[in-house]
Write a protein that holds these residues in place. Structure first.
Motif, PDB file in Angstrom:
ATOM      1  N   VAL A  89      19.268 -10.558  -6.446  1.00 18.84           N
ATOM      2  CA  VAL A  89      18.110  -9.764  -6.043  1.00 18.84           C
ATOM      3  C   VAL A  89      16.900 -10.183  -6.860  1.00 18.84           C
ATOM      4  CG1 VAL A  89      17.119  -7.460  -5.840  1.00 18.84           C
ATOM      5  CG2 VAL A  89      19.576  -7.779  -5.524  1.00 18.84           C
ATOM      6  N   GLU A  90      15.792 -10.426  -6.173  1.00 19.96           N
ATOM      7  CA  GLU A  90      14.484 -10.576  -6.821  1.00 19.96           C
ATOM      8  C   GLU A  90      13.658  -9.371  -6.404  1.00 19.96           C
ATOM      9  OE1 GLU A  90      14.357 -15.482  -6.601  1.00 19.96           O
ATOM     10  OE2 GLU A  90      12.926 -14.256  -5.454  1.00 19.96           O
ATOM     11  N   SER A  91      13.264  -8.546  -7.368  1.00 23.57           N
ATOM     12  CA  SER A  91      12.605  -7.279  -7.093  1.00 23.57           C
ATOM     13  C   SER A  91      11.234  -7.271  -7.773  1.00 23.57           C
ATOM     14  CB  SER A  91      13.474  -6.135  -7.613  1.00 23.57           C
ATOM     15  OG  SER A  91      12.849  -4.897  -7.427  1.00 23.57           O
ATOM     16  N   ARG A  92      10.195  -6.821  -7.035  1.00 19.18           N
ATOM     17  CA  ARG A  92       8.844  -6.864  -7.596  1.00 19.18           C
ATOM     18  C   ARG A  92       8.045  -5.613  -7.254  1.00 19.18           C
ATOM     19  NH1 ARG A  92      10.274 -12.077  -6.278  1.00 19.18           N
ATOM     20  NH2 ARG A  92       9.956 -11.703  -4.054  1.00 19.18           N
ATOM     21  N   ILE A  93       7.258  -5.152  -8.210  1.00 13.24           N
ATOM     22  CA  ILE A  93       6.233  -4.146  -7.969  1.00 13.24           C
ATOM     23  C   ILE A  93       4.888  -4.810  -8.240  1.00 13.24           C
ATOM     24  CG2 ILE A  93       6.388  -3.191 -10.305  1.00 13.24           C
ATOM     25  CD1 ILE A  93       5.686  -0.459  -9.085  1.00 13.24           C
ATOM     26  N   ILE A  94       3.942  -4.605  -7.330  1.00 13.22           N
ATOM     27  CA  ILE A  94       2.666  -5.322  -7.366  1.00 13.22           C
ATOM     28  C   ILE A  94       1.525  -4.308  -7.373  1.00 13.22           C
ATOM     29  CG2 ILE A  94       1.228  -6.993  -6.138  1.00 13.22           C
ATOM     30  CD1 ILE A  94       3.910  -7.883  -4.746  1.00 13.22           C
ATOM     31  N   ILE A  95       0.620  -4.467  -8.329  1.00 14.38           N
ATOM     32  CA  ILE A  95      -0.551  -3.587  -8.417  1.00 14.38           C
ATOM     33  C   ILE A  95      -1.794  -4.473  -8.361  1.00 14.38           C
ATOM     34  CG2 ILE A  95      -1.586  -1.670  -9.680  1.00 14.38           C
ATOM     35  CD1 ILE A  95       1.083  -1.873 -11.437  1.00 14.38           C
ATOM     36  N   ASP A  96      -2.625  -4.280  -7.352  1.00 12.12           N
ATOM     37  CA  ASP A  96      -3.803  -5.144  -7.237  1.00 12.12           C
ATOM     38  C   ASP A  96      -4.837  -4.763  -8.286  1.00 12.12           C
ATOM     39  OD1 ASP A  96      -5.564  -3.060  -6.217  1.00 12.12           O
ATOM     40  OD2 ASP A  96      -4.619  -3.329  -4.262  1.00 12.12           O
ATOM     41  N   SER A  97      -5.768  -5.695  -8.532  1.00  7.83           N
ATOM     42  CA  SER A  97      -6.739  -5.512  -9.613  1.00  7.83           C
ATOM     43  C   SER A  97      -7.630  -4.292  -9.382  1.00  7.83           C
ATOM     44  CB  SER A  97      -7.597  -6.777  -9.769  1.00  7.83           C
ATOM     45  OG  SER A  97      -8.256  -7.089  -8.560  1.00  7.83           O
ATOM     46  N   THR A  98      -7.866  -3.930  -8.122  1.00  7.44           N
ATOM     47  CA  THR A  98      -8.690  -2.747  -7.836  1.00  7.44           C
ATOM     48  C   THR A  98      -8.051  -1.492  -8.409  1.00  7.44           C
ATOM     49  OG1 THR A  98      -9.578  -3.726  -5.808  1.00  7.44           O
ATOM     50  CG2 THR A  98      -9.674  -1.328  -5.999  1.00  7.44           C
ATOM     51  N   HIS A  99      -6.745  -1.323  -8.186  1.00 10.33           N
ATOM     52  CA  HIS A  99      -6.082  -0.120  -8.679  1.00 10.33           C
ATOM     53  C   HIS A  99      -5.827  -0.175 -10.183  1.00 10.33           C
ATOM     54  CE1 HIS A  99      -5.434   0.503  -4.351  1.00 10.33           C
ATOM     55  NE2 HIS A  99      -5.409   1.775  -4.677  1.00 10.33           N
ATOM     56  N   VAL A 100      -5.587  -1.367 -10.723  1.00  8.86           N
ATOM     57  CA  VAL A 100      -5.504  -1.486 -12.181  1.00  8.86           C
ATOM     58  C   VAL A 100      -6.842  -1.090 -12.795  1.00  8.86           C
ATOM     59  CG1 VAL A 100      -5.193  -3.066 -14.124  1.00  8.86           C
ATOM     60  CG2 VAL A 100      -3.710  -3.258 -12.130  1.00  8.86           C
ATOM     61  N   GLY A 101      -7.935  -1.589 -12.190  1.00 10.42           N
ATOM     62  CA  GLY A 101      -9.270  -1.273 -12.698  1.00 10.42           C
ATOM     63  C   GLY A 101      -9.588   0.212 -12.631  1.00 10.42           C
ATOM     64  N   ARG A 102      -9.208   0.864 -11.538  1.00 11.44           N
ATOM     65  CA  ARG A 102      -9.451   2.309 -11.428  1.00 11.44           C
ATOM     66  C   ARG A 102      -8.709   3.070 -12.514  1.00 11.44           C
ATOM     67  NH1 ARG A 102      -8.742   2.972  -4.843  1.00 11.44           N
ATOM     68  NH2 ARG A 102     -10.720   1.953  -4.260  1.00 11.44           N
ATOM     69  N   TYR A 103      -7.482   2.647 -12.781  1.00 12.28           N
ATOM     70  CA  TYR A 103      -6.703   3.315 -13.820  1.00 12.28           C
ATOM     71  C   TYR A 103      -7.334   3.091 -15.192  1.00 12.28           C
ATOM     72  CZ  TYR A 103      -2.649   4.903 -16.464  1.00 12.28           C
ATOM     73  OH  TYR A 103      -1.820   5.586 -17.330  1.00 12.28           O
ATOM     74  N   MET A 104      -7.858   1.886 -15.424  1.00  9.04           N
ATOM     75  CA  MET A 104      -8.499   1.572 -16.699  1.00  9.04           C
ATOM     76  C   MET A 104      -9.886   2.193 -16.830  1.00  9.04           C
ATOM     77  SD  MET A 104      -7.819  -2.446 -17.545  1.00  9.04           S
ATOM     78  CE  MET A 104      -6.348  -2.973 -18.403  1.00  9.04           C
ATOM     79  N   GLY A 105     -10.510   2.498 -15.689  1.00 12.09           N
ATOM     80  CA  GLY A 105     -11.897   2.946 -15.707  1.00 12.09           C
ATOM     81  C   GLY A 105     -12.880   1.788 -15.658  1.00 12.09           C
TER      82      GLY A 105
ATOM     83  N   GLY B 175       0.790  -1.226   0.000  1.00 14.43           N
ATOM     84  CA  GLY B 175       0.000   0.000   0.000  1.00 14.43           C
ATOM     85  C   GLY B 175       0.817   1.267   0.000  1.00 14.43           C
ATOM     86  N   VAL B 176       1.890   1.291  -0.794  1.00 16.07           N
ATOM     87  CA  VAL B 176       2.728   2.486  -0.902  1.00 16.07           C
ATOM     88  C   VAL B 176       2.086   3.453  -1.901  1.00 16.07           C
ATOM     89  CG1 VAL B 176       5.001   3.357  -1.507  1.00 16.07           C
ATOM     90  CG2 VAL B 176       4.783   1.124  -0.391  1.00 16.07           C
ATOM     91  N   ASP B 177       2.027   4.727  -1.549  1.00 12.37           N
ATOM     92  CA  ASP B 177       1.478   5.721  -2.474  1.00 12.37           C
ATOM     93  C   ASP B 177       2.304   5.766  -3.755  1.00 12.37           C
ATOM     94  OD1 ASP B 177      -0.556   6.517  -0.740  1.00 12.37           O
ATOM     95  OD2 ASP B 177       0.695   8.028   0.232  1.00 12.37           O
ATOM     96  N   HIS B 178       1.590   5.787  -4.881  1.00 16.12           N
ATOM     97  CA  HIS B 178       2.253   5.825  -6.186  1.00 16.12           C
ATOM     98  C   HIS B 178       1.605   6.926  -7.015  1.00 16.12           C
ATOM     99  CE1 HIS B 178       3.574   4.597 -10.220  1.00 16.12           C
ATOM    100  NE2 HIS B 178       4.548   3.975  -9.617  1.00 16.12           N
ATOM    101  N   PRO B 179       2.378   7.799  -7.657  1.00 15.23           N
ATOM    102  CA  PRO B 179       1.799   8.957  -8.345  1.00 15.23           C
ATOM    103  C   PRO B 179       0.904   8.609  -9.518  1.00 15.23           C
ATOM    104  CG  PRO B 179       4.140   8.730  -8.862  1.00 15.23           C
ATOM    105  CD  PRO B 179       3.849   7.769  -7.754  1.00 15.23           C
ATOM    106  N   ILE B 180       1.020   7.420 -10.074  1.00 14.27           N
ATOM    107  CA  ILE B 180       0.222   7.053 -11.250  1.00 14.27           C
ATOM    108  C   ILE B 180      -0.760   5.937 -10.934  1.00 14.27           C
ATOM    109  CG2 ILE B 180       0.321   6.167 -13.628  1.00 14.27           C
ATOM    110  CD1 ILE B 180       3.098   7.528 -13.789  1.00 14.27           C
ATOM    111  N   ALA B 181      -0.292   4.870 -10.306  1.00 11.97           N
ATOM    112  CA  ALA B 181      -1.158   3.721 -10.023  1.00 11.97           C
ATOM    113  C   ALA B 181      -2.031   3.926  -8.791  1.00 11.97           C
ATOM    114  CB  ALA B 181      -0.307   2.466  -9.849  1.00 11.97           C
ATOM    115  N   GLY B 182      -1.742   4.927  -7.984  1.00 12.08           N
ATOM    116  CA  GLY B 182      -2.509   5.154  -6.760  1.00 12.08           C
ATOM    117  C   GLY B 182      -1.863   4.484  -5.560  1.00 12.08           C
ATOM    118  N   LYS B 183      -1.892   3.158  -5.559  1.00  7.54           N
ATOM    119  CA  LYS B 183      -1.236   2.367  -4.513  1.00  7.54           C
ATOM    120  C   LYS B 183      -0.549   1.173  -5.171  1.00  7.54           C
ATOM    121  CE  LYS B 183      -2.866   4.325  -0.603  1.00  7.54           C
ATOM    122  NZ  LYS B 183      -2.023   4.869   0.485  1.00  7.54           N
TER     123      LYS B 183
END
Length: 271
Positions: A119-135, A81-89
Motif C-alpha cells: 500500500v502507498e497511502s498519501r494525504i495531500i494539503i495544497d499550499s492555499t490551505h497550509v497558508g490559511r492555517y499558518m495565517g 477536496g475532502v473536508d478536514h476538521p483541522i486543515a479545511g480541505k
C-alpha cells in the motif's frame, strides 16, 4: 483466377469475423472493468463517509483474468477536496498492489476485507490551505532548490521531495512584515500516533528562485516564527503509518508505505 478471388474473399471474411470477436471481447472486458470501478467508488463513498464518488482505477489488462483469479494487480483511489476538521480541505490517495478479494464475488463491496501486497497511502494539503492555517494568505510551497534543479527530480518514486530545505514564500503579516519573503522550512511528523505535521523554519532565503527579499535583523525571528506551526490530525488512508513527507508541485504531502496488510474500505477516510 475466379477461384483465387473466392479464397481471398473467404479469408477476408474470416479475418473480419475474428476482428469483430476480438473487439467485442475487449469491449466486454472494458465494460466489466468500468462497472467494477463504479461499484468500488460507490462503496468507498458510503463506507468512508465521503460526499462524492472518489476516482477509482483498476489497472491492468485483461480485467477478466484478474476478476476470475480474485486478484487485482493495482488499484488507484483518489479523493480530492475532502473536508478536514483541522486543515479545511485535504486530498487522499492510495495505490494498492496485488489486491486479493475473497472468493464470494469479483466485485469489491463495502464490507469486503482486502489482502494487499503493498500500500502507498498519501494525504495531500495544497499550499492555499497550509497558508490559511499558518495565517499566510499568499503562501507558495516549492521543493528544495537542489531537487528542483536536479534533472532526475531528486524525489521519491511517487514524486515527493525530501523533507528538508523546502522553500515557503509568502507575506508574514503576523510578523509586522508586509513584503513577500522566502524561508527555508523542514518538515517532520511527530507524536505518539505520528499524525502531527511540524513545519520548522531554518532561515530566510534570497537569490534566484526566491522572493529575494532580505529581512532586517530585528524582524528575522518574528518572520521565521510566522512560518512555524504544527498541523495535527493528519491520518493517512487505511491507517498506514507515515514513512516520508515533502512536497509535490505546490502541495505538502505525507506518504506511508506498508506491505502485507489487510484493509477495509471504511478505513480510507481517517478524518
Amino acid at each position: 483466377m475466379g477461384k483465387n478471388v473466392r479464397v481471398r474473399k473467404l479469408l477476408i471474411g474470416v479475418v473480419s469475423a475474428v476482428a469483430v470477436l476480438v473487439v467485442a471481447a475487449v469491449g466486454v472486458d472494458f465494460g466489466a472493468a468500468i462497472y467494477a470501478e463504479y461499484r468500488l467508488a460507490r462503496a468507498i463513498r458510503s463506507e468512508a463517509r465521503l460526499t462524492f464518488d472518489p476516482y477509482v482505477g483498476i489497472i491492468g489488462f485483461p480485467f477478466g483474468n484478474q476478476a476470475r483469479d480474485r486478484r487485482f494487480k493495482q488499484i488507484e483511489i483518489r479523493a480530492n477536496g475532502v473536508d478536514h476538521p483541522i486543515a479545511g480541505k485535504v486530498s487522499y490517495e492510495a495505490t494498492l498492489y496485488q489486491v486479493g478479494v475473497p472468493a464470494q464475488s469479483w466485485l469489491i463491496n463495502g464490507d469486503t476485507e482486502l489482502s494487499v501486497g503493498k500500500v502507498e497511502s498519501r494525504i495531500i494539503i495544497d499550499s492555499t490551505h497550509v497558508g490559511r492555517y499558518m495565517g499566510i494568505a499568499d503562501l507558495l510551497v516549492e521543493a528544495p532548490p537542489k531537487e528542483t534543479n536536479d534533472p532526475t527530480g531528486g524525489t521519491t518514486e511517487s514524486g515527493i521531495s525530501g523533507n528538508t530545505g523546502l522553500v515557503f514564500t509568502g507575506t508574514p503579516k503576523a510578523a509586522g512584515f508586509d513584503k513577500r519573503v522566502s524561508v527555508s522550512v523542514d518538515l517532520s511528523v511527530v507524536g505518539p500516533d505520528k499524525t502531527t505535521l511540524v513545519f520548522t523554519p531554518t532561515g530566510v532565503l534570497t537569490g534566484a528562485g526566491t522572493a529575494d527579499e532580505p529581512v532586517p535583523e530585528d524582524k528575522n525571528d518574528a518572520v521565521l516564527d510566522a512560518f512555524r506551526t504544527a498541523l495535527p490530525g493528519q491520518k493517512l488512508p487505511f491507517g498506514i503509518a507515515p514513512t516520508s513527507e515533502g512536497v509535490r508541485g505546490s502541495d505538502v504531502i505525507i506518504e506511508g508505505i506498508a506491505e502485507g496488510v489487510t484493509i477495509t474500505l471504511d478505513e480510507f477516510n481517517q478524518s
